[in-house]
Write a protein that holds these residues in place. Structure first.
Motif, PDB file in Angstrom:
ATOM      1  N   ASP A 172       1.780  -6.031  46.586  1.00 43.97           N
ATOM      2  CA  ASP A 172       1.911  -7.105  45.603  1.00 43.97           C
ATOM      3  C   ASP A 172       3.330  -7.084  45.049  1.00 43.97           C
ATOM      4  O   ASP A 172       3.617  -6.412  44.066  1.00 43.97           O
ATOM      5  CB  ASP A 172       0.886  -6.913  44.479  1.00 43.97           C
ATOM      6  CG  ASP A 172       1.015  -7.959  43.385  1.00 43.97           C
ATOM      7  OD1 ASP A 172       1.755  -8.949  43.581  1.00 43.97           O
ATOM      8  OD2 ASP A 172       0.389  -7.785  42.325  1.00 43.97           O
ATOM      9  N   SER A 188       4.938  -9.134  43.376  1.00 47.16           N
ATOM     10  CA  SER A 188       5.167  -9.709  42.050  1.00 47.16           C
ATOM     11  C   SER A 188       5.295  -8.623  40.992  1.00 47.16           C
ATOM     12  O   SER A 188       6.001  -8.797  40.001  1.00 47.16           O
ATOM     13  CB  SER A 188       4.055 -10.691  41.678  1.00 47.16           C
ATOM     14  OG  SER A 188       2.813 -10.013  41.559  1.00 47.16           O
ATOM     15  N   ALA A 189       4.629  -7.475  41.198  1.00 47.00           N
ATOM     16  CA  ALA A 189       4.735  -6.365  40.248  1.00 47.00           C
ATOM     17  C   ALA A 189       6.167  -5.837  40.184  1.00 47.00           C
ATOM     18  O   ALA A 189       6.640  -5.435  39.128  1.00 47.00           O
ATOM     19  CB  ALA A 189       3.779  -5.239  40.633  1.00 47.00           C
ATOM     20  N   GLN A 213       9.057  -7.639  41.681  1.00 53.27           N
ATOM     21  CA  GLN A 213       9.986  -8.747  41.490  1.00 53.27           C
ATOM     22  C   GLN A 213      10.023  -9.223  40.043  1.00 53.27           C
ATOM     23  O   GLN A 213      11.084  -9.589  39.536  1.00 53.27           O
ATOM     24  CB  GLN A 213       9.639  -9.901  42.428  1.00 53.27           C
ATOM     25  CG  GLN A 213       9.919  -9.572  43.874  1.00 53.27           C
ATOM     26  CD  GLN A 213       9.366 -10.612  44.833  1.00 53.27           C
ATOM     27  OE1 GLN A 213       8.409 -11.313  44.528  1.00 53.27           O
ATOM     28  NE2 GLN A 213       9.982 -10.699  46.006  1.00 53.27           N
ATOM     29  N   GLY A 214       8.887  -9.188  39.375  1.00 51.66           N
ATOM     30  CA  GLY A 214       8.847  -9.573  37.967  1.00 51.66           C
ATOM     31  C   GLY A 214       9.700  -8.663  37.111  1.00 51.66           C
ATOM     32  O   GLY A 214      10.422  -9.121  36.212  1.00 51.66           O
ATOM     33  N   GLU A 265       3.694  -2.142  36.716  1.00 53.91           N
ATOM     34  CA  GLU A 265       4.437  -1.516  37.818  1.00 53.91           C
ATOM     35  C   GLU A 265       4.034  -0.060  38.047  1.00 53.91           C
ATOM     36  O   GLU A 265       3.756   0.337  39.180  1.00 53.91           O
ATOM     37  CB  GLU A 265       5.941  -1.610  37.563  1.00 53.91           C
ATOM     38  CG  GLU A 265       6.764  -1.147  38.757  1.00 53.91           C
ATOM     39  CD  GLU A 265       8.251  -1.371  38.566  1.00 53.91           C
ATOM     40  OE1 GLU A 265       8.935  -1.470  39.593  1.00 53.91           O
ATOM     41  OE2 GLU A 265       8.724  -1.450  37.417  1.00 53.91           O
TER      42      GLU A 265
END
Length: 189
Positions: free
Chosen positions: A65, A67-68, A70-71, A118
């Motif tokens: 995932d 997004s964990a 990249q965010g 994260e």
């Protein structure tokens, strides 16, 4: 303590220190505030550089995932942009306090997401040995920030710990140099 817990504890301790430094800025004025800002920016630059060196590469390789990860990287860019603007302002001005409020909010959201999103994702998918390596890498921040120890394995840390007004090293340059130093340590391990 399990490796995922050791990483989380290091993050929590450092994030609590960032919150404490942030409070010190808010509670001070004049030269004391400038010193508090310098302390905060030094610590944030080193902390973020350590994460970029020791956490993000492993996370990008290992986490399904994205997004964990990249965010958090996007949040770091936002923090850097606010700090860059903040550096040019008088610490006792209204504009400074407005941008510092934005920084405080961005740091708070970022640190919470690292601890709650994260770190658990990394703990679930990254081998314990790599998690331990991340935790030890992040602990270098505290070693370098402690004036009594500013050494790693007997070598003096030579980081430009002077973010601030004209004539001193800006946050971006401090972060660039600390990334180089952490990368050198990373290659030695």
């Amino acid at each position: 303590m399990s490796p995922p817990q050791s990483l989380l504890r290091v993050l929590q301790r450092q994030h609590a220190h960032i919150a404490s430094l942030t409070s010190r800025v808010m509670e001070s004025v004049g030269r004391e505030r400038q010193g508090a800002v310098t302390d905060l920016l030094q610590y944030v630059a080193l902390h973020e550089s350590a994460e970029q060196t020791f956490m993000h590469p492993v996370a990008i390789r290992s986490v399904g995932d994205m997004s964990a990860v990249q965010g958090r990287v996007a949040e770091e860019r936002e923090i850097e942009a606010v700090i860059t603007h903040l550096e040019g302002l008088n610490p006792d001005s209204v504009d400074f306090m407005i941008y510092f409020g934005l920084l405080e909010e961005a740091l708070s959201g970022h640190t919470r997401a690292e601890e709650e999103v994260e770190a658990p994702v990394l703990g679930a998918v990254v081998p314990d040995q790599e998690i331990e390596h991340m935790a030890r890498g992040l602990e270098l921040v505290d070693v370098w920030m402690d004036p009594a120890t500013r050494s790693i394995d007997g070598s003096m840390a030579r980081l430009p710990l002077l973010p601030g007004p004209a004539g001193q090293v800006g946050f971006g340059e401090l972060q660039r140099r600390s990334l180089e130093a952490f990368d050198a340590v990373f290659r030695l391990r």
